[in-house]
Design an enzyme around this catalytic site. Sequence first.
Site, mmCIF file in Angstrom:
data_model
loop_
_atom_site.group_PDB
_atom_site.id
_atom_site.type_symbol
_atom_site.label_atom_id
_atom_site.label_comp_id
_atom_site.label_asym_id
_atom_site.label_seq_id
_atom_site.Cartn_x
_atom_site.Cartn_y
_atom_site.Cartn_z
ATOM 1 N N CYS A 274 -61.765 -3.515 4.314
ATOM 2 C CA CYS A 274 -62.513 -2.444 4.955
ATOM 3 C C CYS A 274 -63.520 -1.937 3.933
ATOM 4 O O CYS A 274 -63.170 -1.654 2.788
ATOM 5 C CB CYS A 274 -61.561 -1.332 5.348
ATOM 6 S SG CYS A 274 -62.400 0.219 5.631
ATOM 7 N N LYS B 52 -32.328 -18.626 -4.368
ATOM 8 C CA LYS B 52 -32.039 -17.886 -3.138
ATOM 9 C C LYS B 52 -31.800 -18.842 -1.971
ATOM 10 O O LYS B 52 -32.422 -19.889 -1.891
ATOM 11 C CB LYS B 52 -33.227 -16.970 -2.793
ATOM 12 C CG LYS B 52 -33.616 -16.004 -3.899
ATOM 13 C CD LYS B 52 -32.622 -14.886 -4.078
ATOM 14 C CE LYS B 52 -32.919 -13.694 -3.214
ATOM 15 N NZ LYS B 52 -34.057 -12.917 -3.558
ATOM 16 N N CYS C 68 -63.017 -1.680 11.021
ATOM 17 C CA CYS C 68 -61.740 -1.123 10.574
ATOM 18 C C CYS C 68 -61.197 -0.239 11.701
ATOM 19 O O CYS C 68 -61.907 0.641 12.190
ATOM 20 C CB CYS C 68 -61.954 -0.303 9.304
ATOM 21 S SG CYS C 68 -60.537 0.732 8.877
ATOM 22 N N CYS D 93 -62.330 5.900 4.231
ATOM 23 C CA CYS D 93 -61.276 5.364 5.089
ATOM 24 C C CYS D 93 -59.964 6.104 4.837
ATOM 25 O O CYS D 93 -59.391 6.034 3.749
ATOM 26 C CB CYS D 93 -61.091 3.870 4.831
ATOM 27 S SG CYS D 93 -59.822 3.168 5.896
ATOM 28 N N CYS E 97 -61.319 3.701 10.198
ATOM 29 C CA CYS E 97 -62.547 4.456 9.908
ATOM 30 C C CYS E 97 -63.784 3.829 10.553
ATOM 31 O O CYS E 97 -64.881 4.341 10.406
ATOM 32 C CB CYS E 97 -62.746 4.594 8.399
ATOM 33 S SG CYS E 97 -63.206 3.036 7.613
ATOM 34 N N TYR F 40 -21.168 -9.251 -14.384
ATOM 35 C CA TYR F 40 -21.833 -10.530 -14.592
ATOM 36 C C TYR F 40 -22.617 -10.637 -15.894
ATOM 37 O O TYR F 40 -23.193 -11.673 -16.180
ATOM 38 C CB TYR F 40 -22.736 -10.913 -13.408
ATOM 39 C CG TYR F 40 -23.747 -9.854 -13.020
ATOM 40 C CD1 TYR F 40 -23.780 -9.368 -11.729
ATOM 41 C CD2 TYR F 40 -24.658 -9.341 -13.932
ATOM 42 C CE1 TYR F 40 -24.691 -8.396 -11.343
ATOM 43 C CE2 TYR F 40 -25.566 -8.382 -13.569
ATOM 44 C CZ TYR F 40 -25.579 -7.914 -12.277
ATOM 45 O OH TYR F 40 -26.477 -6.954 -11.917
ATOM 46 N N LYS G 284 -24.879 -14.883 -6.321
ATOM 47 C CA LYS G 284 -25.788 -13.747 -6.473
ATOM 48 C C LYS G 284 -25.332 -12.676 -5.493
ATOM 49 O O LYS G 284 -25.571 -12.758 -4.293
ATOM 50 C CB LYS G 284 -27.238 -14.141 -6.211
ATOM 51 C CG LYS G 284 -28.178 -12.998 -6.509
ATOM 52 C CD LYS G 284 -29.608 -13.444 -6.578
ATOM 53 C CE LYS G 284 -30.516 -12.352 -7.105
ATOM 54 N NZ LYS G 284 -30.515 -11.141 -6.312
ATOM 55 N N LEU H 17 -34.297 -11.052 -12.340
ATOM 56 C CA LEU H 17 -34.289 -12.516 -12.385
ATOM 57 C C LEU H 17 -35.490 -13.072 -11.652
ATOM 58 O O LEU H 17 -35.910 -12.515 -10.639
ATOM 59 C CB LEU H 17 -33.027 -13.046 -11.700
ATOM 60 C CG LEU H 17 -31.694 -12.755 -12.374
ATOM 61 C CD1 LEU H 17 -30.554 -13.098 -11.440
ATOM 62 C CD2 LEU H 17 -31.567 -13.552 -13.657
ATOM 63 N N ASP I 292 -24.924 -9.346 -3.413
ATOM 64 C CA ASP I 292 -25.940 -8.515 -2.783
ATOM 65 C C ASP I 292 -25.444 -7.082 -2.717
ATOM 66 O O ASP I 292 -24.820 -6.664 -1.750
ATOM 67 C CB ASP I 292 -26.220 -9.049 -1.375
ATOM 68 C CG ASP I 292 -27.595 -8.682 -0.905
ATOM 69 O OD1 ASP I 292 -27.920 -8.941 0.251
ATOM 70 O OD2 ASP I 292 -28.355 -8.094 -1.709
ATOM 71 N N ASP J 174 0.820 -1.216 0.000
ATOM 72 C CA ASP J 174 0.000 0.000 0.000
ATOM 73 C C ASP J 174 0.854 1.267 0.000
ATOM 74 O O ASP J 174 0.550 2.230 -0.696
ATOM 75 C CB ASP J 174 -0.900 0.025 1.247
ATOM 76 C CG ASP J 174 -2.131 -0.842 1.033
ATOM 77 O OD1 ASP J 174 -2.227 -1.452 -0.053
ATOM 78 O OD2 ASP J 174 -2.976 -0.903 1.951
ATOM 79 N N GLU K 157 -23.162 -18.743 -10.859
ATOM 80 C CA GLU K 157 -22.522 -17.538 -10.320
ATOM 81 C C GLU K 157 -23.095 -17.189 -8.951
ATOM 82 O O GLU K 157 -24.269 -17.436 -8.696
ATOM 83 C CB GLU K 157 -22.799 -16.350 -11.267
ATOM 84 C CG GLU K 157 -22.544 -16.676 -12.710
ATOM 85 C CD GLU K 157 -22.985 -15.576 -13.691
ATOM 86 O OE1 GLU K 157 -22.909 -15.818 -14.892
ATOM 87 O OE2 GLU K 157 -23.411 -14.503 -13.225
ATOM 88 N N ARG L 94 -29.509 0.762 -12.081
ATOM 89 C CA ARG L 94 -30.519 0.008 -12.811
ATOM 90 C C ARG L 94 -31.816 0.802 -12.931
ATOM 91 O O ARG L 94 -32.499 0.736 -13.939
ATOM 92 C CB ARG L 94 -30.771 -1.311 -12.086
ATOM 93 C CG ARG L 94 -31.817 -2.150 -12.732
ATOM 94 C CD ARG L 94 -31.867 -3.521 -12.096
ATOM 95 N NE ARG L 94 -32.873 -4.306 -12.756
ATOM 96 C CZ ARG L 94 -34.167 -4.251 -12.466
ATOM 97 N NH1 ARG L 94 -34.591 -3.459 -11.516
ATOM 98 N NH2 ARG L 94 -35.023 -4.977 -13.129
HETATM 99 S S1 IVH Z 1 -27.868 -11.382 -14.069
HETATM 100 C C1 IVH Z 1 -30.184 -11.187 -17.399
HETATM 101 N N1 IVH Z 1 -26.096 -12.235 -12.379
HETATM 102 O O1 IVH Z 1 -29.719 -9.723 -9.070
HETATM 103 C C2 IVH Z 1 -30.238 -11.160 -15.955
HETATM 104 N N2 IVH Z 1 -27.685 -10.660 -11.586
HETATM 105 O O2 IVH Z 1 -32.592 -10.226 -9.402
HETATM 106 C C3 IVH Z 1 -29.664 -9.943 -15.329
HETATM 107 N N3 IVH Z 1 -27.377 -9.990 -9.261
HETATM 108 O O3 IVH Z 1 -30.530 -6.738 -10.708
HETATM 109 C C4 IVH Z 1 -29.088 -10.140 -13.998
HETATM 110 N N4 IVH Z 1 -25.612 -11.243 -8.872
HETATM 111 O O4 IVH Z 1 -28.496 -6.749 -9.193
HETATM 112 C C5 IVH Z 1 -27.156 -11.434 -12.547
HETATM 113 N N5 IVH Z 1 -24.434 -13.070 -11.019
HETATM 114 C C6 IVH Z 1 -25.480 -12.275 -11.190
HETATM 115 C C7 IVH Z 1 -25.977 -11.457 -10.155
HETATM 116 C C8 IVH Z 1 -27.099 -10.663 -10.400
HETATM 117 C C9 IVH Z 1 -26.463 -10.348 -8.367
HETATM 118 C C10 IVH Z 1 -28.492 -9.057 -8.996
HETATM 119 C C11 IVH Z 1 -28.577 -7.912 -9.961
HETATM 120 C C12 IVH Z 1 -29.951 -7.986 -10.573
HETATM 121 C C13 IVH Z 1 -30.674 -8.846 -9.588
HETATM 122 C C14 IVH Z 1 -31.764 -9.620 -10.296
#
Ligand code: IVH
Length: 700
Positions: free
Chosen positions: A443, A331, A425, A449, A428, A242, A132, A88, A134, A38, A130, A153
């Site tokens: 309701c 998930k 309710c 309401c 109201c 990705y 996913k 997705l 976060d 560094d 891959e 996005r």
């Molecule tokens: S592909 C054509 N790949 O998940 C499909 N998404 O639920 C486009 N995400 O908005 C998404 N890891 O923010 C893809 N390996 C991965 C991902 C990924 C995280 C997120 C991404 C997307 C959301 C969809």
Amino acid sequence: MNLSPVPREVCRRVSDLRACIEQANYRYYVLDEPDLPDADYDRMMRELEALEADYPTLVTPDSPTRRVGAAPACGFGKVRHALPMLSLDNAFAQPLSQDADDSVRFAEVFHFVQRIEEAIKQHDPLFSVEPKLDGLAVSLRYEQGRLVCGATRGDGEMGEDVTANVRTIRAIPLRLRGHGWPQVLEVRGEVIMLRRDFEALNEHARRQGEKTMANPRNAAAGSLRQLDSRITAHRRLSFFAYAVGVVEGTELPDSQFASLQCLCRWGLPIAPDIATARGFAGLIAYFRDIAAGRDTLPYDIDGVVYKLDDRAGQRILGFVARAPRWAIAHKFPAQEESTTVTAINIQIGRTGVATPVAQLVPVQVAGVTVGKASLHNADQVMRLDVRVGDSVIVRRAGDVIPEVVRVISGRRLANARPWQMPELCPVCHSKLMREEGTAAWRCSGELICAAQRKETLIHFASRRAMNIDGLGERFIEALVDFGYVHTPADLYKLDLHDFLEMKRRADARDGTMPETAKQGKAAARWAHNLLAGIKASRPTGLANFLFALGIAHVGQSTAKMLAKWVGSLARLRAMPVLLLRVLPDIGSEVAVSIVTFFAQKGNCQVVDELLAAGVHLNDEGPPEPAWRQRLSLAVLLRMADITGLGPRNSALLAQLFPTLDAIVDAGAATWSRAGVPAKAVHALETFLADPVMLAQLRTA
Ligand code: IVH
């Protein structure tokens, strides 16, 4: 400052320093093999900064020193994605017994693979598998190898311009490395914060006595969406690619996995845990592998993603709504915690649905404090037998509202009494009525309401609807409570004086301190901005407007489809169910709901008042020509009066195929795969097999 010609050795040193710094970034972020201490990195940066200060003509926009961020902007510009950023579909791991068969335990994944195998006629196809990540999805646009734009996005079609912010992220190359990259390349990926950087950020905040962040995802999103990109520059963000969007000039390989390897060669980091796997068994093995090592990963993930590797296969499968049919997110089972129910309250939604909500002793679930959890409906409370005072398990799954999963019955207090749906309710005091054939109670107060009116307005003003800037939920509540607005149209009748008066009353009610002169000025500015926000919302798109109206079953994607196909509000208002039914993805429930909405006098009055108040739709146009074709095809099939093929399936076939010949060419197997019931398939097949009948239909 030195404006004389730059000595050759200075030019060379500057270019060497840049190359070394870029190489260090590449080794650190892309290869994950840092080799420069560094201190050395910092020393080189400082030397480069000094040389650029001395010889400003040497400064280039993609120099590593330009990652410092820029002065605050007054808001993010909008960027229309040249290709939409998709989402997705999710498959959730079912909490079944451990010994259930994998194809049952992971039934959604099993069917996903099965559908693909059928469509591309290949057993055990190859997938790119891959993690996913976060974080926050972004799209990066490179032109001639240079980073020219970074966008969030947003709603998938329109995002926010965060170019200044992404430029500060060292993991994102300002110039692509190597050669062979396309002239225009859009890279999609996730901006995240590594766990260690998140811990360091929070540790720093704690020492400064500042607020800490709940989790790395929030930290990444909060850091990226800073109007002052100098703040972003001080946060350590990472990025993993990705997917790709627009590609012009050269083609990428016909494989998702190989394309990612290309990106990696061009200097874009990809998650180290990406791999390939074959067939359902391969996917599940990967899922188990990643789940087992989840806690030791350097970043947070909430599942894994499976993508059919072959692009030709992807094209065959296509998309539904906004998600590809060739990819799915698997998930992880949601995170669970136990806590105590202190009360069960009724919350009234926009359409009057009464949802029981458990108030909880606050508990941390996956890094977020949960103080209440949905019980969904009265039946669910009965099924779970949740009682006030019970110990319960609550679950958080991604962004979904936390829910009560089950009662820990062994810990029930002796005096706990069964819960019952109240008769009235709570807002109201109108009667709560059970909706026939469903689990929902509603309701009956409708517009009397206040809860329903508030929710209607919150939805109306929300970003994806009329997008009224500055009108938070607290003020919507006050506007309704003090009687300033009854319907969304009333919003457009308020003036500066109304807003200031309402705010004073709201502050007094909420016990906010009386205004000082400075706060008075701030309030005036707030009211002024709000009024400007309301004014700015008047010109809007048809899709936004339809979504804002809150018609039952008309979500954002249906609203967009209606806007595209029908083209004008007046046309939609006059549309009978039959015509709506031939639109893509419109079932009879949705069609009836639209027609019913516009048949109600109260709704029409609100729509007319909105238009009279100056709301106007700036993108109305003629109807989609394909609609007319479908319509005539549906009518034609109806007129042929084929026994066993009713109006519903005629409309469905017209939805699925553009022409009669396309129906004939597709054949029975394809019709049934597309969802036409067996009886109708048989009827049509028999009818079309008769050359005389077919010829008659053709000439018609
Ligand atoms: S592909 C054509 N790949 O998940 C499909 N998404 O639920 C486009 N995400 O908005 C998404 N890891 O923010 C893809 N390996 C991965 C991902 C990924 C995280 C997120 C991404 C997307 C959301 C969809």
